[in-house]
Design a protein around this motif. Sequence first.
Motif, PDB file in Angstrom:
ATOM      1  N   GLY A 116      28.203  -7.974 -14.514  1.00 12.56           N
ATOM      2  CA  GLY A 116      27.649  -7.691 -15.834  1.00 12.56           C
ATOM      3  C   GLY A 116      28.727  -7.589 -16.896  1.00 12.56           C
TER       4      GLY A 116
ATOM      5  N   ASP B  10      20.506 -13.231 -23.881  1.00 12.99           N
ATOM      6  CA  ASP B  10      19.529 -12.706 -22.928  1.00 12.99           C
ATOM      7  C   ASP B  10      19.025 -13.778 -21.973  1.00 12.99           C
ATOM      8  OD1 ASP B  10      19.738 -10.148 -23.872  1.00 12.99           O
ATOM      9  OD2 ASP B  10      17.985 -10.256 -25.184  1.00 12.99           O
TER      10      ASP B  10
ATOM     11  N   ILE C 109      21.117 -13.355 -18.932  1.00  7.35           N
ATOM     12  CA  ILE C 109      20.729 -12.130 -18.218  1.00  7.35           C
ATOM     13  C   ILE C 109      19.430 -12.356 -17.458  1.00  7.35           C
ATOM     14  CG2 ILE C 109      20.069  -9.702 -18.494  1.00  7.35           C
ATOM     15  CD1 ILE C 109      21.867  -9.643 -20.991  1.00  7.35           C
TER      16      ILE C 109
ATOM     17  N   ARG D 100      18.662  -4.033 -10.987  1.00  5.69           N
ATOM     18  CA  ARG D 100      19.102  -4.581 -12.267  1.00  5.69           C
ATOM     19  C   ARG D 100      19.798  -3.531 -13.145  1.00  5.69           C
ATOM     20  NH1 ARG D 100      15.142  -7.698 -15.204  1.00  5.69           N
ATOM     21  NH2 ARG D 100      13.885  -7.936 -13.331  1.00  5.69           N
TER      22      ARG D 100
ATOM     23  N   TYR E 162      22.838  -4.228 -15.634  1.00  8.11           N
ATOM     24  CA  TYR E 162      22.673  -3.893 -17.047  1.00  8.11           C
ATOM     25  C   TYR E 162      23.765  -2.925 -17.515  1.00  8.11           C
ATOM     26  CZ  TYR E 162      17.868  -5.828 -17.266  1.00  8.11           C
ATOM     27  OH  TYR E 162      16.764  -6.643 -17.261  1.00  8.11           O
TER      28      TYR E 162
ATOM     29  N   TYR F 165      26.988  -4.668 -18.145  1.00  2.83           N
ATOM     30  CA  TYR F 165      26.913  -5.508 -19.346  1.00  2.83           C
ATOM     31  C   TYR F 165      26.955  -4.646 -20.606  1.00  2.83           C
ATOM     32  CZ  TYR F 165      25.372  -9.157 -22.566  1.00  2.83           C
ATOM     33  OH  TYR F 165      25.301 -10.038 -23.609  1.00  2.83           O
ATOM     34  N   GLU F 166      26.152  -3.602 -20.640  1.00  6.23           N
ATOM     35  CA  GLU F 166      26.049  -2.779 -21.845  1.00  6.23           C
ATOM     36  C   GLU F 166      27.350  -2.074 -22.167  1.00  6.23           C
ATOM     37  OE1 GLU F 166      21.261  -1.687 -21.633  1.00  6.23           O
ATOM     38  OE2 GLU F 166      22.749  -0.302 -20.807  1.00  6.23           O
TER      39      GLU F 166
ATOM     40  N   ILE G 195      20.182  -3.377 -23.610  1.00  2.00           N
ATOM     41  CA  ILE G 195      19.371  -4.514 -23.178  1.00  2.00           C
ATOM     42  C   ILE G 195      17.893  -4.143 -23.280  1.00  2.00           C
ATOM     43  CG2 ILE G 195      18.728  -5.928 -21.185  1.00  2.00           C
ATOM     44  CD1 ILE G 195      21.629  -5.801 -20.285  1.00  2.00           C
TER      45      ILE G 195
END
Length: 327
Positions: free
Chosen positions: A63, A161, A164, A187, A191, A194-195, A202
């Motif tokens: 991520g 997105d 993702i 997930r 997430y 990534y965040e 997200i």
Amino acid sequence: AQEFAVQRALFAAGLKVAEPLFMCCDRSVIGAPFFLMRFLPGEATGAALVARGPDENLAIEIGRELARLHALDLERALHFLPAPPEDPAASRIAELERHLAADDDPHPVAEWALRWLKRAKPVPVRPDFCHGDFRSGNYLAKDGELVAVLDWDFAGWSDPDEDIGWFCAKSWRYGAFGYEAGGIAPRAAFYRGYETVAGRHIDPERIRYWEVMAALRWLIIALKQRDRFLKQGERSLDLALTGRRPAECELEILLLTSGPVSTPVPLGQSGLGDREGIDPGCSNDDDDAFRDRPSGAQLAALAREEGGDSTLIARCEAIAVREAASK
């Protein structure tokens, strides 16, 4: 040559990709253009990575790497690529609609998906540079750590997105359906990674939208692969097996578009059986005008013809036996 240039720009930016060493456009060397990359150790096969069990730390790292990609400003360096679309979702819908229109067979679930995608289309965001096929099977891992992201031939500008949603799509979980992030973790872990880097939250509804798009995109790819076997006569077990996938994509589309994202219907509770064995109820006789997919008998015959992987042959034989017993 474009993929080489993309990978060179990504490597220079510090992303985890194999170092591209040189590009050769002289077809007389091996019969086609090629480029050479520095070797990296690790495992890339999606099924093998998933078979090792859940790995939240790897999902977090993946991520983070995806967020680093989306943060890059590469438009000037990659000026040879098509310009970023003003509305990535509308652009993808138009592309899929063209492919579907070229298919002679009726595909009502795909038509429904197109209608749903048009009606539910989110407000466009500024396109980022995206991988385009970001999933388990397209990254290299060793000892639980991400080594490199692979296969950049679909890279271009899109809604971040989309990457993702593609990573979380059920088609790329290799049987580990409960681990929504590429079959390797919940997930939430993906997430979170990534965040942390992207600095944004997200939106689950946006990801559900792009998972519907992913299911439709894979459905259309699978139909094209199927037709290369069924209609164009290419003797390939890989194509034939891909021809079994449209029904799975159709089921996923219906599940994703039938309720709120917070209450998905687990596959095992859908009453439609195991994902690998979904039977849409269509006849597969050779004289049937509507050939939905290769039959189990066709798969088994082709598996015996090609030889090779005994596990794959046994799987095809089992499909043939199950279908024969159901008639």
